[in-house]
Design a protein around this motif. Structure first.
Motif, PDB file in Angstrom:
ATOM      1  N   ALA A   1       0.825  -1.208   0.000  1.00  0.00           N
ATOM      2  CA  ALA A   1       0.000   0.000   0.000  1.00  0.00           C
ATOM      3  C   ALA A   1       0.860   1.259   0.000  1.00  0.00           C
ATOM      4  CB  ALA A   1      -0.927  -0.013   1.209  1.00  0.00           C
ATOM      5  N   ASP A   2       2.112   1.146   0.439  1.00  0.00           N
ATOM      6  CA  ASP A   2       3.017   2.296   0.460  1.00  0.00           C
ATOM      7  C   ASP A   2       3.656   2.567  -0.895  1.00  0.00           C
ATOM      8  OD1 ASP A   2       2.570   2.738   3.182  1.00  0.00           O
ATOM      9  OD2 ASP A   2       4.116   1.292   3.749  1.00  0.00           O
ATOM     10  N   GLY A   3       3.444   1.652  -1.862  1.00  0.00           N
ATOM     11  CA  GLY A   3       4.012   1.842  -3.192  1.00  0.00           C
ATOM     12  C   GLY A   3       5.007   0.756  -3.544  1.00  0.00           C
ATOM     13  N   ARG A   4       5.631   0.917  -4.721  1.00  0.00           N
ATOM     14  CA  ARG A   4       6.628  -0.033  -5.206  1.00  0.00           C
ATOM     15  C   ARG A   4       8.005   0.505  -4.825  1.00  0.00           C
ATOM     16  NH1 ARG A   4       4.662  -3.697  -8.597  1.00  0.00           N
ATOM     17  NH2 ARG A   4       6.656  -3.966  -9.649  1.00  0.00           N
ATOM     18  N   LEU A   5       8.518   0.019  -3.692  1.00  0.00           N
ATOM     19  CA  LEU A   5       9.702   0.613  -3.085  1.00  0.00           C
ATOM     20  C   LEU A   5      10.745  -0.439  -2.749  1.00  0.00           C
ATOM     21  CD1 LEU A   5       7.806   2.832  -0.472  1.00  0.00           C
ATOM     22  CD2 LEU A   5       8.670   3.590  -2.700  1.00  0.00           C
ATOM     23  N   CYS A   6      12.007  -0.020  -2.675  1.00  0.00           N
ATOM     24  CA  CYS A   6      13.068  -0.828  -2.090  1.00  0.00           C
ATOM     25  C   CYS A   6      13.115  -0.504  -0.600  1.00  0.00           C
ATOM     26  CB  CYS A   6      14.418  -0.523  -2.743  1.00  0.00           C
ATOM     27  SG  CYS A   6      14.544  -1.138  -4.440  1.00  0.00           S
ATOM     28  N   VAL A   7      12.974  -1.535   0.230  1.00  0.00           N
ATOM     29  CA  VAL A   7      12.838  -1.317   1.671  1.00  0.00           C
ATOM     30  C   VAL A   7      13.877  -2.139   2.429  1.00  0.00           C
ATOM     31  CG1 VAL A   7      10.377  -0.773   1.536  1.00  0.00           C
ATOM     32  CG2 VAL A   7      11.092  -3.152   1.848  1.00  0.00           C
ATOM     33  N   GLU A   8      14.235  -1.650   3.617  1.00  0.00           N
ATOM     34  CA  GLU A   8      15.187  -2.365   4.460  1.00  0.00           C
ATOM     35  C   GLU A   8      14.526  -3.547   5.147  1.00  0.00           C
ATOM     36  OE1 GLU A   8      18.666  -1.310   7.737  1.00  0.00           O
ATOM     37  OE2 GLU A   8      17.030   0.092   7.392  1.00  0.00           O
ATOM     38  N   ARG A   9      13.257  -3.401   5.524  1.00  0.00           N
ATOM     39  CA  ARG A   9      12.502  -4.479   6.160  1.00  0.00           C
ATOM     40  C   ARG A   9      11.191  -4.644   5.400  1.00  0.00           C
ATOM     41  NH1 ARG A   9      12.010  -6.789  11.667  1.00  0.00           N
ATOM     42  NH2 ARG A   9       9.945  -7.748  11.799  1.00  0.00           N
ATOM     43  N   CYS A  10      10.911  -5.869   4.980  1.00  0.00           N
ATOM     44  CA  CYS A  10       9.675  -6.134   4.249  1.00  0.00           C
ATOM     45  C   CYS A  10       8.476  -5.930   5.165  1.00  0.00           C
ATOM     46  CB  CYS A  10       9.692  -7.561   3.688  1.00  0.00           C
ATOM     47  SG  CYS A  10      10.953  -7.801   2.401  1.00  0.00           S
ATOM     48  N   PRO A  11       7.370  -5.417   4.619  1.00  0.00           N
ATOM     49  CA  PRO A  11       6.240  -5.016   5.467  1.00  0.00           C
ATOM     50  C   PRO A  11       5.381  -6.194   5.921  1.00  0.00           C
ATOM     51  CG  PRO A  11       5.728  -4.595   3.170  1.00  0.00           C
ATOM     52  CD  PRO A  11       7.156  -5.053   3.201  1.00  0.00           C
ATOM     53  N   ASN A  12       4.676  -5.964   7.031  1.00  0.00           N
ATOM     54  CA  ASN A  12       3.624  -6.869   7.488  1.00  0.00           C
ATOM     55  C   ASN A  12       2.333  -6.451   6.786  1.00  0.00           C
ATOM     56  OD1 ASN A  12       5.572  -7.854   9.196  1.00  0.00           O
ATOM     57  ND2 ASN A  12       4.815  -6.759  10.989  1.00  0.00           N
ATOM     58  N   LEU A  13       1.735  -7.382   6.048  1.00  0.00           N
ATOM     59  CA  LEU A  13       0.511  -7.051   5.328  1.00  0.00           C
ATOM     60  C   LEU A  13      -0.666  -6.924   6.287  1.00  0.00           C
ATOM     61  CD1 LEU A  13       0.934  -9.293   2.169  1.00  0.00           C
ATOM     62  CD2 LEU A  13       1.646  -6.939   2.528  1.00  0.00           C
ATOM     63  N   THR A  14      -0.669  -7.776   7.323  1.00  0.00           N
ATOM     64  CA  THR A  14      -1.666  -7.684   8.390  1.00  0.00           C
ATOM     65  C   THR A  14      -0.933  -7.939   9.703  1.00  0.00           C
ATOM     66  OG1 THR A  14      -2.256 -10.045   8.378  1.00  0.00           O
ATOM     67  CG2 THR A  14      -3.429  -8.616   6.825  1.00  0.00           C
ATOM     68  N   SER A  15      -1.693  -7.968  10.810  1.00  0.00           N
ATOM     69  CA  SER A  15      -1.071  -8.206  12.113  1.00  0.00           C
ATOM     70  C   SER A  15      -0.450  -9.592  12.215  1.00  0.00           C
ATOM     71  CB  SER A  15      -2.104  -8.015  13.224  1.00  0.00           C
ATOM     72  OG  SER A  15      -3.190  -8.911  13.057  1.00  0.00           O
ATOM     73  N   SER A  16      -0.931 -10.528  11.399  1.00  0.00           N
ATOM     74  CA  SER A  16      -0.405 -11.895  11.479  1.00  0.00           C
ATOM     75  C   SER A  16       0.110 -12.409  10.137  1.00  0.00           C
ATOM     76  CB  SER A  16      -1.499 -12.841  11.994  1.00  0.00           C
ATOM     77  OG  SER A  16      -2.635 -12.795  11.147  1.00  0.00           O
ATOM     78  N   TYR A  17       0.248 -11.520   9.153  1.00  0.00           N
ATOM     79  CA  TYR A  17       0.615 -11.959   7.808  1.00  0.00           C
ATOM     80  C   TYR A  17       1.743 -11.072   7.298  1.00  0.00           C
ATOM     81  CZ  TYR A  17      -0.233 -14.067   3.246  1.00  0.00           C
ATOM     82  OH  TYR A  17      -0.105 -14.772   2.073  1.00  0.00           O
ATOM     83  N   ASN A  18       2.941 -11.645   7.156  1.00  0.00           N
ATOM     84  CA  ASN A  18       4.125 -10.873   6.810  1.00  0.00           C
ATOM     85  C   ASN A  18       4.584 -11.157   5.383  1.00  0.00           C
ATOM     86  OD1 ASN A  18       3.941 -10.303   9.507  1.00  0.00           O
ATOM     87  ND2 ASN A  18       5.815 -11.347  10.097  1.00  0.00           N
ATOM     88  N   THR A  19       5.480 -10.301   4.899  1.00  0.00           N
ATOM     89  CA  THR A  19       6.262 -10.624   3.712  1.00  0.00           C
ATOM     90  C   THR A  19       7.725 -10.678   4.136  1.00  0.00           C
ATOM     91  OG1 THR A  19       6.408  -8.273   3.085  1.00  0.00           O
ATOM     92  CG2 THR A  19       4.629  -9.571   2.111  1.00  0.00           C
ATOM     93  N   TYR A  20       8.545 -11.368   3.332  1.00  0.00           N
ATOM     94  CA  TYR A  20       9.909 -11.675   3.750  1.00  0.00           C
ATOM     95  C   TYR A  20      10.889 -11.369   2.620  1.00  0.00           C
ATOM     96  CZ  TYR A  20       7.016 -14.256   7.028  1.00  0.00           C
ATOM     97  OH  TYR A  20       6.060 -14.585   7.956  1.00  0.00           O
ATOM     98  N   GLY A  21      12.033 -10.798   2.980  1.00  0.00           N
ATOM     99  CA  GLY A  21      13.067 -10.497   2.000  1.00  0.00           C
ATOM    100  C   GLY A  21      13.756 -11.766   1.530  1.00  0.00           C
ATOM    101  N   ASP A  22      13.598 -12.077   0.226  1.00  0.00           N
ATOM    102  CA  ASP A  22      14.134 -13.309  -0.347  1.00  0.00           C
ATOM    103  C   ASP A  22      15.433 -12.995  -1.091  1.00  0.00           C
ATOM    104  OD1 ASP A  22      14.679 -15.596  -1.891  1.00  0.00           O
ATOM    105  OD2 ASP A  22      12.565 -16.113  -2.030  1.00  0.00           O
ATOM    106  N   PRO A  23      16.579 -13.495  -0.618  1.00  0.00           N
ATOM    107  CA  PRO A  23      17.860 -13.144  -1.260  1.00  0.00           C
ATOM    108  C   PRO A  23      18.009 -13.724  -2.662  1.00  0.00           C
ATOM    109  CG  PRO A  23      18.200 -14.814   0.435  1.00  0.00           C
ATOM    110  CD  PRO A  23      16.770 -14.355   0.566  1.00  0.00           C
TER     111      PRO A  23
END
Length: 246
Positions: free
Chosen positions: A101-123
């Motif tokens: 929702a914040d846009g298409r960005l390069c981020v240091e920490r991948c966002p939590n989509l909900t309180s119990s649902y995360n995304t993860y940085g995949d190397p």
């Protein structure tokens, strides 16, 4: 006059030198012309100029696929804003491409989509993903995909998550040697039904008659209440393993 003077631009409609260019044209300082497309620069709709960097509030990101300043990087190609430049792979070390929702960005920490649902940085992909690539496991503490789960957690292949407790109903045990949920424990370890982990010494106290005693069975790598008949038939109280003879 073949070229307009500094700070003036050749206006193609009225063929005059003008201080500004009107849409759909952009003032190009390199050629002193009003152009439809900027070359080796970016068209900024905020001031109708060709610029080297996109710095306006409305159009802060430079899109190399169109040579335009844009509000948000495009999904075709699969671009993300890294230091106000749209890129396919994030160039800032340890940053991951995230579409949220914040846009298409390069981020240091991948966002939590909900309180119990995360995304993860995949190397492997350089992307924030809901599920990690094969061989990697999601660490909820860091929102990163890791090839080895941190101490006290184990990689569960079904969900590719680091879990504190492996599913007992699937007959899996947390192996501290491999940091994985495993059906068979590493050599020297035995699956404990009490902790659901691979342990070096099975649970039990021979002096406590109310307690259930377990012994390590080398054949199954499990802690068992009764050693198998004929093979490693005796429970040895010091090592708490099944042995062939006392």
């Amino acid at each position: 006059m073949s070229v307009c003077p500094n700070n003036y631009y050749a206006e193609p409609v009225y063929r005059t030198c003008s201080l500004t260019c009107d849409p759909p044209y952009f003032a190009d300082p390199a050629t002193h012309e009003c152009v439809l497309h900027c070359v080796d620069s970016f068209a900024d709709p905020d001031n109708n100029r060709c610029v080297d960097q996109c710095l306006s509030v409305l159009y802060p990101n430079a899109d190399n696929s169109t040579n335009e300043c844009v509000l948000e990087c495009p999904d075709e190609p699969d671009y993300y804003a890294d230091d106000h430049v749209c890129v396919f792979y994030c160039t800032t070390p340890a940053y991951y491409a995230s579409a949220s929702a914040d846009g298409r960005l390069c981020v240091e920490r991948c966002p939590n989509l909900t309180s119990s649902y995360n995304t993860y940085g995949d190397p492997l992909t350089g992307r924030c993903r809901e599920t990690c690539s094969l061989g990697y496991y999601a660490n909820n503490n860091t929102n990163l995909c890791v090839d080895e789960c941190p101490s006290g957690s184990f990689g569960y292949n079904e969900t590719r998550q680091c879990v504190a407790l492996c599913p007992a109903e699937e007959g899996l045990y947390g192996d501290p040697f491999t940091h994985l949920c495993a059906y068979t424990c590493s050599e020297g370890y035995f699956g404990s039904q009490i902790s659901q982990e691979c342990v070096e010494t099975c649970d039990g106290d021979p002096l406590d008659l109310t307690d259930v005693d377990y012994w390590g069975d080398a054949l199954t790598t499990l802690c068992v209440e009764r050693c198998p008949v004929k093979t490693y038939s005796y429970g040895e109280n010091v090592t708490r393993t099944c042995v062939a003879s006392c």
